[in-house]
Scaffold this motif. Structure first.
Motif, mmCIF file in Angstrom:
data_model
loop_
_atom_site.group_PDB
_atom_site.id
_atom_site.type_symbol
_atom_site.label_atom_id
_atom_site.label_comp_id
_atom_site.label_asym_id
_atom_site.label_seq_id
_atom_site.Cartn_x
_atom_site.Cartn_y
_atom_site.Cartn_z
ATOM 1 N N ASN A 1 79.497 78.736 -36.480
ATOM 2 C CA ASN A 1 80.138 78.907 -37.681
ATOM 3 C C ASN A 1 79.682 80.306 -38.330
ATOM 4 N N THR A 2 79.772 81.376 -37.948
ATOM 5 C CA THR A 2 79.142 82.566 -38.202
ATOM 6 C C THR A 2 79.660 83.227 -39.349
ATOM 7 N N PRO A 3 78.859 83.547 -40.303
ATOM 8 C CA PRO A 3 79.622 84.223 -41.447
ATOM 9 C C PRO A 3 80.161 85.657 -41.355
ATOM 10 N N ILE A 4 81.015 85.929 -41.843
ATOM 11 C CA ILE A 4 81.564 87.415 -41.654
ATOM 12 C C ILE A 4 82.030 88.314 -43.202
ATOM 13 N N GLY A 5 82.277 89.037 -43.189
ATOM 14 C CA GLY A 5 82.514 89.619 -44.208
ATOM 15 C C GLY A 5 83.459 89.347 -45.063
ATOM 16 N N SER A 6 84.065 90.351 -45.952
ATOM 17 C CA SER A 6 85.191 89.852 -47.020
ATOM 18 C C SER A 6 86.687 89.534 -46.460
ATOM 19 N N ARG A 7 86.899 89.925 -45.061
ATOM 20 C CA ARG A 7 88.255 89.782 -44.247
ATOM 21 C C ARG A 7 87.949 88.977 -42.927
ATOM 22 N N TYR A 8 88.955 88.330 -42.533
ATOM 23 C CA TYR A 8 88.862 87.536 -41.509
ATOM 24 C C TYR A 8 88.785 88.837 -40.092
ATOM 25 N N PRO A 9 88.068 88.395 -38.944
ATOM 26 C CA PRO A 9 87.844 89.497 -38.052
ATOM 27 C C PRO A 9 89.336 89.853 -37.676
ATOM 28 N N ALA A 10 89.195 91.115 -37.023
ATOM 29 C CA ALA A 10 90.413 91.732 -36.629
ATOM 30 C C ALA A 10 91.513 90.922 -35.749
ATOM 31 N N PHE A 11 90.626 90.152 -34.897
ATOM 32 C CA PHE A 11 91.769 89.241 -33.748
ATOM 33 C C PHE A 11 92.375 88.361 -34.699
ATOM 34 N N LEU A 12 91.876 87.578 -35.668
ATOM 35 C CA LEU A 12 92.466 86.601 -36.323
ATOM 36 C C LEU A 12 93.311 87.268 -37.258
ATOM 37 N N HIS B 1 95.200 89.866 -36.927
ATOM 38 C CA HIS B 1 96.326 90.754 -35.861
ATOM 39 C C HIS B 1 97.022 89.397 -35.619
ATOM 40 N N THR B 2 96.425 88.214 -34.892
ATOM 41 C CA THR B 2 97.105 87.075 -34.360
ATOM 42 C C THR B 2 97.966 86.346 -35.416
ATOM 43 N N HIS B 3 97.274 86.397 -36.760
ATOM 44 C CA HIS B 3 98.170 85.666 -37.800
ATOM 45 C C HIS B 3 99.410 86.384 -38.011
ATOM 46 N N TRP B 4 99.610 87.667 -38.152
ATOM 47 C CA TRP B 4 100.771 88.541 -38.279
ATOM 48 C C TRP B 4 101.670 88.543 -37.227
ATOM 49 N N ILE B 5 101.211 88.490 -36.010
ATOM 50 C CA ILE B 5 101.976 88.400 -34.660
ATOM 51 C C ILE B 5 102.624 87.028 -34.503
ATOM 52 N N VAL C 1 103.927 81.709 -28.969
ATOM 53 C CA VAL C 1 103.213 81.210 -30.285
ATOM 54 C C VAL C 1 102.256 80.253 -29.840
ATOM 55 N N LEU C 2 102.679 79.335 -28.763
ATOM 56 C CA LEU C 2 101.421 78.421 -28.316
ATOM 57 C C LEU C 2 100.212 79.266 -27.639
ATOM 58 N N LEU C 3 100.735 80.156 -26.675
ATOM 59 C CA LEU C 3 99.791 80.854 -26.040
ATOM 60 C C LEU C 3 98.765 81.621 -26.922
ATOM 61 N N ILE C 4 99.350 82.282 -28.197
ATOM 62 C CA ILE C 4 98.547 83.001 -29.071
ATOM 63 C C ILE C 4 97.807 81.857 -29.910
ATOM 64 N N THR C 5 98.169 80.781 -30.255
ATOM 65 C CA THR C 5 97.612 80.116 -31.176
ATOM 66 C C THR C 5 96.441 79.490 -30.615
ATOM 67 N N VAL C 6 96.215 78.901 -29.241
ATOM 68 C CA VAL C 6 95.196 78.258 -28.696
ATOM 69 C C VAL C 6 93.852 79.177 -28.854
ATOM 70 N N PRO C 7 94.031 80.493 -28.460
ATOM 71 C CA PRO C 7 92.700 81.314 -28.630
ATOM 72 C C PRO C 7 92.379 81.633 -30.076
ATOM 73 N N ARG C 8 93.453 81.525 -30.938
ATOM 74 C CA ARG C 8 93.339 81.967 -32.466
ATOM 75 C C ARG C 8 92.454 80.703 -32.895
#
Length: 179
Positions: free
Chosen positions: A2-13, A15-19, A58-65
């Motif tokens: 559960n690694t901490p990150i900055g003030s935004r979600y990682p780019a992958f998350l 991008h996949t959120h908006w996709i 949606v399913l194919l993107i959601t699993v890695p997300r």
């Protein structure tokens, strides 16, 4: 992990959120558009097959997300919301992720169990059904798929309203974390 990150979600998350947002929106548009199209027409078939393809995407993107999301702590909301808000957000996000997995699975299962397979738009290709058709089970799963889809208009609406409330009402960074 559960690694901490900055003030935004990682780019992958982000991008996949908006996709995912666009794919879900298009899935709703295509399945509702079929109501206005003539039965048996090429346009209606295209709308329905597009709906199937969008659901599978949606399913194919959601699993890695989900996998990536579980590996990263959410960036903090500043100022921090209260316990009730955090619980409501956790519950809503869990519901959204369950929906993004269960809804396509229900649609795929109902179609495959119907014995019709899943046609791919603008092609002659189809994912064939395997095994004997089980029309009663397929119909039950299709009704459940439709019910969940209708119920999620409200959950999605609440999610959007909550994001706007954070942005315009609380004036915190909840929405900005996903931008």
């Amino acid at each position: 992990m559960n690694t901490p990150i900055g003030s935004r979600y990682p780019a992958f998350l982000r991008h996949t959120h908006w996709i995912t947002f666009v794919l879900v929106l298009l899935a709703y548009i295509t399945i509702n558009a079929r109501k206005f199209l003539e039965r048996g027409s090429a346009e209606r078939l295209f709308a329905v097959e597009s709906h199937f393809l969008l659901g599978m995407l949606v399913l194919l993107i959601t699993v890695p997300r989900i996998v990536v999301r579980l590996r990263h702590a959410a960036p903090p909301i500043v100022p921090e919301p209260g316990v009730a808000s955090r619980l409501a957000a956790w519950t809503a996000h869990l519901a959204l992720f369950v929906f993004l997995v269960v809804q396509p699975v229900l649609g795929i299962a109902s179609r495959l169990l119907s014995g019709r397979g899943i046609g791919l738009p603008l092609t002659e290709w189809a994912i064939p059904s395997v095994g004997a058709a089980q029309p009663e089970l397929a119909e039950s799963l299709e009704h459940l798929h439709e019910f969940v889809g209708e119920a999620f208009y409200y959950v999605i609406g609440i999610h959007i309203l909550a994001a706007l409330w954070h942005w315009l009402g609380r004036r915190d960074n909840a929405l900005q974390r996903m931008l």
